[in-house]
Motif scaffolding. Structure first.
Motif, PDB file in Angstrom:
ATOM      1  N   GLY A   1       0.818  -1.209   0.000  1.00 38.60           N
ATOM      2  CA  GLY A   1       0.000   0.000   0.000  1.00 38.60           C
ATOM      3  C   GLY A   1       0.849   1.255   0.000  1.00 38.60           C
ATOM      4  O   GLY A   1       1.908   1.297   0.629  1.00 38.60           O
ATOM      5  N   ILE A   2       0.387   2.268  -0.722  1.00 39.91           N
ATOM      6  CA  ILE A   2       1.143   3.509  -0.853  1.00 39.91           C
ATOM      7  C   ILE A   2       0.467   4.608  -0.045  1.00 39.91           C
ATOM      8  O   ILE A   2      -0.665   5.011  -0.337  1.00 39.91           O
ATOM      9  N   THR A   3       1.178   5.093   0.978  1.00 41.64           N
ATOM     10  CA  THR A   3       0.697   6.219   1.766  1.00 41.64           C
ATOM     11  C   THR A   3       1.138   7.470   1.024  1.00 41.64           C
ATOM     12  O   THR A   3       2.260   7.930   1.167  1.00 41.64           O
ATOM     13  N   ASP A   4       0.243   7.992   0.194  1.00 37.39           N
ATOM     14  CA  ASP A   4       0.579   9.102  -0.695  1.00 37.39           C
ATOM     15  C   ASP A   4      -0.088  10.411  -0.282  1.00 37.39           C
ATOM     16  O   ASP A   4      -0.241  11.316  -1.087  1.00 37.39           O
ATOM     17  N   CYS A   5      -0.490  10.492   0.976  1.00 39.48           N
ATOM     18  CA  CYS A   5      -1.102  11.722   1.489  1.00 39.48           C
ATOM     19  C   CYS A   5      -0.875  11.766   2.986  1.00 39.48           C
ATOM     20  O   CYS A   5      -0.510  10.766   3.605  1.00 39.48           O
ATOM     21  N   GLU A   6      -1.104  12.919   3.558  1.00 45.47           N
ATOM     22  CA  GLU A   6      -1.016  13.054   5.003  1.00 45.47           C
ATOM     23  C   GLU A   6      -2.178  12.296   5.633  1.00 45.47           C
ATOM     24  O   GLU A   6      -3.305  12.337   5.142  1.00 45.47           O
ATOM     25  N   ILE A   7      -1.899  11.608   6.705  1.00 44.06           N
ATOM     26  CA  ILE A   7      -2.947  10.832   7.370  1.00 44.06           C
ATOM     27  C   ILE A   7      -3.767  11.789   8.228  1.00 44.06           C
ATOM     28  O   ILE A   7      -3.359  12.190   9.314  1.00 44.06           O
ATOM     29  N   MET A   8      -4.919  12.176   7.671  1.00 40.82           N
ATOM     30  CA  MET A   8      -5.801  13.124   8.349  1.00 40.82           C
ATOM     31  C   MET A   8      -6.795  12.407   9.259  1.00 40.82           C
ATOM     32  O   MET A   8      -7.232  12.934  10.247  1.00 40.82           O
ATOM     33  N   ASP A   9      -7.169  11.199   8.881  1.00 43.31           N
ATOM     34  CA  ASP A   9      -8.181  10.447   9.623  1.00 43.31           C
ATOM     35  C   ASP A   9      -7.596   9.072   9.939  1.00 43.31           C
ATOM     36  O   ASP A   9      -7.516   8.210   9.073  1.00 43.31           O
ATOM     37  N   LYS A  10      -7.190   8.871  11.188  1.00 44.58           N
ATOM     38  CA  LYS A  10      -6.553   7.622  11.582  1.00 44.58           C
ATOM     39  C   LYS A  10      -7.483   6.426  11.399  1.00 44.58           C
ATOM     40  O   LYS A  10      -7.046   5.338  11.056  1.00 44.58           O
ATOM     41  N   ARG A  11      -8.761   6.622  11.570  1.00 45.86           N
ATOM     42  CA  ARG A  11      -9.716   5.521  11.415  1.00 45.86           C
ATOM     43  C   ARG A  11      -9.750   5.024   9.961  1.00 45.86           C
ATOM     44  O   ARG A  11      -9.811   3.831   9.716  1.00 45.86           O
ATOM     45  N   ILE A  12      -9.708   5.942   9.010  1.00 40.98           N
ATOM     46  CA  ILE A  12      -9.672   5.547   7.594  1.00 40.98           C
ATOM     47  C   ILE A  12      -8.347   4.846   7.294  1.00 40.98           C
ATOM     48  O   ILE A  12      -8.325   3.824   6.610  1.00 40.98           O
ATOM     49  N   TYR A  13      -7.259   5.384   7.812  1.00 43.52           N
ATOM     50  CA  TYR A  13      -5.963   4.742   7.609  1.00 43.52           C
ATOM     51  C   TYR A  13      -5.978   3.311   8.162  1.00 43.52           C
ATOM     52  O   TYR A  13      -5.534   2.370   7.494  1.00 43.52           O
ATOM     53  N   ASP A  14      -6.491   3.131   9.379  1.00 39.04           N
ATOM     54  CA  ASP A  14      -6.542   1.801   9.985  1.00 39.04           C
ATOM     55  C   ASP A  14      -7.408   0.846   9.169  1.00 39.04           C
ATOM     56  O   ASP A  14      -7.060  -0.327   9.000  1.00 39.04           O
ATOM     57  N   LEU A  15      -8.530   1.326   8.653  1.00 39.63           N
ATOM     58  CA  LEU A  15      -9.404   0.511   7.812  1.00 39.63           C
ATOM     59  C   LEU A  15      -8.649   0.050   6.563  1.00 39.63           C
ATOM     60  O   LEU A  15      -8.696  -1.122   6.187  1.00 39.63           O
ATOM     61  N   TRP A  16      -7.959   0.972   5.927  1.00 37.61           N
ATOM     62  CA  TRP A  16      -7.173   0.684   4.723  1.00 37.61           C
ATOM     63  C   TRP A  16      -6.065  -0.325   5.029  1.00 37.61           C
ATOM     64  O   TRP A  16      -5.907  -1.325   4.329  1.00 37.61           O
ATOM     65  N   TYR A  17      -5.314  -0.073   6.084  1.00 43.95           N
ATOM     66  CA  TYR A  17      -4.186  -0.936   6.439  1.00 43.95           C
ATOM     67  C   TYR A  17      -4.662  -2.351   6.767  1.00 43.95           C
ATOM     68  O   TYR A  17      -4.070  -3.335   6.316  1.00 43.95           O
ATOM     69  N   GLN A  18      -5.742  -2.474   7.532  1.00 44.89           N
ATOM     70  CA  GLN A  18      -6.260  -3.800   7.896  1.00 44.89           C
ATOM     71  C   GLN A  18      -6.807  -4.548   6.679  1.00 44.89           C
ATOM     72  O   GLN A  18      -6.696  -5.775   6.596  1.00 44.89           O
ATOM     73  N   MET A  19      -7.396  -3.828   5.737  1.00 49.14           N
ATOM     74  CA  MET A  19      -7.858  -4.445   4.492  1.00 49.14           C
ATOM     75  C   MET A  19      -6.659  -5.043   3.752  1.00 49.14           C
ATOM     76  O   MET A  19      -6.703  -6.204   3.298  1.00 49.14           O
ATOM     77  N   LEU A  20      -5.581  -4.282   3.631  1.00 51.81           N
ATOM     78  CA  LEU A  20      -4.367  -4.768   2.973  1.00 51.81           C
ATOM     79  C   LEU A  20      -3.790  -5.965   3.728  1.00 51.81           C
ATOM     80  O   LEU A  20      -3.391  -6.968   3.118  1.00 51.81           O
ATOM     81  N   ARG A  21      -3.788  -5.882   5.027  1.00 49.94           N
ATOM     82  CA  ARG A  21      -3.253  -6.963   5.855  1.00 49.94           C
ATOM     83  C   ARG A  21      -4.033  -8.258   5.634  1.00 49.94           C
ATOM     84  O   ARG A  21      -3.449  -9.324   5.474  1.00 49.94           O
ATOM     85  N   ARG A  22      -5.360  -8.162   5.621  1.00 53.31           N
ATOM     86  CA  ARG A  22      -6.171  -9.370   5.409  1.00 53.31           C
ATOM     87  C   ARG A  22      -5.840 -10.037   4.076  1.00 53.31           C
ATOM     88  O   ARG A  22      -5.814 -11.255   3.974  1.00 53.31           O
ATOM     89  N   CYS A  23      -5.583  -9.227   3.073  1.00 52.42           N
ATOM     90  CA  CYS A  23      -5.327  -9.778   1.733  1.00 52.42           C
ATOM     91  C   CYS A  23      -3.902 -10.255   1.514  1.00 52.42           C
ATOM     92  O   CYS A  23      -3.689 -11.202   0.748  1.00 52.42           O
ATOM     93  N   TYR A  24      -2.927  -9.624   2.137  1.00 50.65           N
ATOM     94  CA  TYR A  24      -1.542  -9.877   1.765  1.00 50.65           C
ATOM     95  C   TYR A  24      -0.628 -10.387   2.876  1.00 50.65           C
ATOM     96  O   TYR A  24       0.541 -10.647   2.623  1.00 50.65           O
ATOM     97  N   ASP A  25      -1.129 -10.560   4.077  1.00 47.44           N
ATOM     98  CA  ASP A  25      -0.303 -11.074   5.162  1.00 47.44           C
ATOM     99  C   ASP A  25      -0.462 -12.595   5.226  1.00 47.44           C
ATOM    100  O   ASP A  25      -1.483 -13.109   5.673  1.00 47.44           O
ATOM    101  N   LYS A  26       0.538 -13.314   4.760  1.00 46.36           N
ATOM    102  CA  LYS A  26       0.476 -14.783   4.695  1.00 46.36           C
ATOM    103  C   LYS A  26       0.371 -15.403   6.087  1.00 46.36           C
ATOM    104  O   LYS A  26      -0.283 -16.431   6.259  1.00 46.36           O
ATOM    105  N   GLU A  27       0.999 -14.801   7.086  1.00 55.43           N
ATOM    106  CA  GLU A  27       0.890 -15.320   8.457  1.00 55.43           C
ATOM    107  C   GLU A  27      -0.543 -15.163   8.964  1.00 55.43           C
ATOM    108  O   GLU A  27      -1.077 -16.055   9.614  1.00 55.43           O
ATOM    109  N   GLN A  28      -1.169 -14.041   8.674  1.00 55.19           N
ATOM    110  CA  GLN A  28      -2.566 -13.805   9.053  1.00 55.19           C
ATOM    111  C   GLN A  28      -3.467 -14.855   8.405  1.00 55.19           C
ATOM    112  O   GLN A  28      -4.403 -15.356   9.022  1.00 55.19           O
ATOM    113  N   GLN A  29      -3.197 -15.202   7.177  1.00 61.94           N
ATOM    114  CA  GLN A  29      -4.037 -16.150   6.449  1.00 61.94           C
ATOM    115  C   GLN A  29      -3.877 -17.591   6.936  1.00 61.94           C
ATOM    116  O   GLN A  29      -4.712 -18.433   6.633  1.00 61.94           O
TER     117      GLN A  29
END
Length: 176
Positions: free
Chosen positions: A9-37
């Motif tokens: 994931g590319i953090t290409d802006c200032e993180i203005m809303d931590k809740r949106i950032y966390d939602l985005w990061y966790q979505m990426l984690r669910r899809c791409y973290d092999k240990e999580q899977q």
């Protein structure tokens, strides 16, 4: 400020809303973290991906504001981003396939789609009211669903009181 995280994931802006950032990061984690899977909860995400546009935090933050249920997620506890309900069998998180739904609806749908993944767990907590009964493997999951601090569910259970309108039962050795 284009930082690439460990899930691509590319953090290409200032993180203005931590809740949106966390939602985005966790979505990426669910899809791409092999240990999580490898974990029981993560197995239902094997083969899931995030569309190219949503690999960018700025585009994700812009797009989710247009999704059905966004206002509920923003303003109320107990809502989550879902990729399966709008498009059955979907494996891609995108603007076209996602919406925000109540956590209870998401869990019910997930259990219908993947009964084998969660069948070997003993149920630790049950939240129930006049309309529904929801099973959770851990108190942490029950607290996250209710949007309360850790230990609130066990304290409510111990003192025989409700938590956010739900009565609480603790189960050991399997669901009823």
């Amino acid at each position: 400020m284009n930082n690439v995280n460990k899930y691509g994931g590319i953090t290409d802006c200032e993180i203005m809303d931590k809740r949106i950032y966390d939602l985005w990061y966790q979505m990426l984690r669910r899809c791409y973290d092999k240990e999580q899977q490898k974990r029981d909860k993560g197995k239902s995400y094997i083969g899931c991906t995030v569309c190219d546009e949503w690999m960018s935090l700025s585009q994700f933050a812009k797009d989710i504001r247009t999704l059905d249920g966004y206002e509920n997620w923003r303003d109320k506890a107990g809502y989550c981003l879902d990729k399966d309900i709008k498009v059955e069998g979907n494996k891609v998180y995108s603007r076209e396939t996602c919406c925000f739904v109540p956590y209870t609806e998401n869990i019910r749908d997930m259990n219908k789609r993947n009964p084998h993944i969660h069948s070997n767990h003993k149920t630790e907590y049950i939240l129930f009211n006049d309309k529904e009964k929801i099973y959770f493997k851990t108190e942490k999951d029950a607290c996250a669903f209710l949007g309360v601090k850790p230990c609130a569910v066990s304290s409510s259970y111990r003192y025989g009181c409700k938590c956010k309108g739900y009565s609480i039962a603790k189960m050991k050795g399997g669901a009823e």
